[in-house]
Write a protein that holds these residues in place. Structure first.
Motif, mmCIF file in Angstrom:
data_model
loop_
_atom_site.group_PDB
_atom_site.id
_atom_site.type_symbol
_atom_site.label_atom_id
_atom_site.label_comp_id
_atom_site.label_asym_id
_atom_site.label_seq_id
_atom_site.Cartn_x
_atom_site.Cartn_y
_atom_site.Cartn_z
ATOM 1 N N ASN A 38 0.927 -1.251 0.068
ATOM 2 C CA ASN A 38 0.198 0.198 0.008
ATOM 3 C C ASN A 38 0.949 1.379 -0.070
ATOM 4 N N PHE A 39 0.465 2.053 -0.984
ATOM 5 C CA PHE A 39 1.172 3.307 -0.515
ATOM 6 C C PHE A 39 -0.071 4.638 -0.821
ATOM 7 N N THR A 40 0.467 5.945 -0.720
ATOM 8 C CA THR A 40 0.433 7.107 -0.109
ATOM 9 C C THR A 40 0.235 7.810 -1.043
ATOM 10 N N ILE A 41 -0.502 8.979 -1.618
ATOM 11 C CA ILE A 41 0.057 10.096 -2.575
ATOM 12 C C ILE A 41 -0.357 10.758 -1.816
ATOM 13 N N ASP A 42 0.431 12.010 -1.762
ATOM 14 C CA ASP A 42 -0.123 13.736 -1.120
ATOM 15 C C ASP A 42 -0.713 14.180 -2.597
ATOM 16 N N TYR A 43 -1.171 14.964 -3.346
ATOM 17 C CA TYR A 43 -1.593 15.972 -3.841
ATOM 18 C C TYR A 43 -1.920 17.780 -3.289
ATOM 19 N N THR A 44 -0.629 18.096 -4.230
ATOM 20 C CA THR A 44 -0.272 19.449 -3.452
ATOM 21 C C THR A 44 -1.134 20.404 -4.508
#
Length: 238
Positions: A38-44
């Motif tokens: 599992n991985f998390t992407i932060d969208y700026t």
């Protein structure tokens, strides 16, 4: 002895610079053995040509394994619009390597498109998933409103069995931003990998800055070693 200490310090400096001076990788590489990763992407937010913290999103992804005789890679997603102003998050997308020959999705973002251009200078992405079904990830109705989360799955199919698959250049689309930000009511979220774990040990692709730091560091080490050899060949007179 003093020269060896300098070499060790130079190597340590190169490794530290690569670890701290370069940005975190935004590419994820998985293979069939990484089920459960599992991985998390932060969208700026990128709105009106500038970065903003008023608009943004968060994506949590899980690799669910390979099906279709090894041709299809399956993922789950949970995308959240965590903007601090009213907005709609209408799609998300990314580049995939090797190129996928097919894709599909379920859940909140149930419409799949290929080779859509995202605004704000981001450019084309290989595959994207939208809440609407107008065939264009850069515009449409619906989407996640502020603080809403949408869940579902997506699958990527390839023409042959792949040793590994790379996902990178993550992006989301924002519309109906109110009040406007930087004079615009629409923009994008540029994704960066912030965490990942479980399901084996996938590879993260180094950013160009990492390679640059390593090259500079090892160049310094090489210079010190050449100086040591020169001193050994031509010692100074006592």
């Amino acid at each position: 002895m003093r020269m060896m200490r300098r070499v060790k310090l130079a190597i340590a400096a190169a490794m530290l610079a690569a670890a701290m001076g370069a940005p975190a990788s935004s590419a994820v590489i998985v293979n069939a053995s990484n089920v459960g990763y599992n991985f998390t992407i932060d969208y700026t937010g990128q709105v009106g040509g500038s970065t903003t913290n008023l608009v943004g999103g968060l994506g949590n992804f899980i690799f669910n394994g390979v099906t279709n005789s090894g041709l299809t890679y399956n993922f789950s997603y949970a995308i959240t619009n965590d903007s601090s102003v009213s907005s709609r998050l209408t799609s998300f997308g990314f580049d995939v390597s090797p190129d996928a020959t097919g894709a599909g999705s379920t859940g909140f973002f149930s419409s799949t498109n290929f080779n859509n251009n995202f605004p704000e200078g981001f450019g084309k992405v290989d595959v994207c998933f939208e809440a609407d079904s107008n065939g264009n990830c850069t515009g449409g109705s619906g989407g996640l409103i502020q603080n809403q989360t949408g869940n579902g799955t997506f699958a990527l199919t390839f023409s042959q069995v792949m040793n590994q698959v790379t996902l990178e250049d993550f992006v989301t689309r924002f519309q109906s931003i109110n009040p406007t930000v930087n004079g615009s009511s629409s923009g994008i979220g540029v994704g960066a990998l912030v965490s990942g774990g479980g399901g084996g040990t996938p590879i993260t692709a180094p950013e160009p800055g990492t390679w640059l730091m390593l090259l500079v560091g090892f160049g310094l080490v090489g210079g010190i070693m050449r100086r040591r050899d020169s001193v050994a060949l031509y010692p100074q007179a006592a």
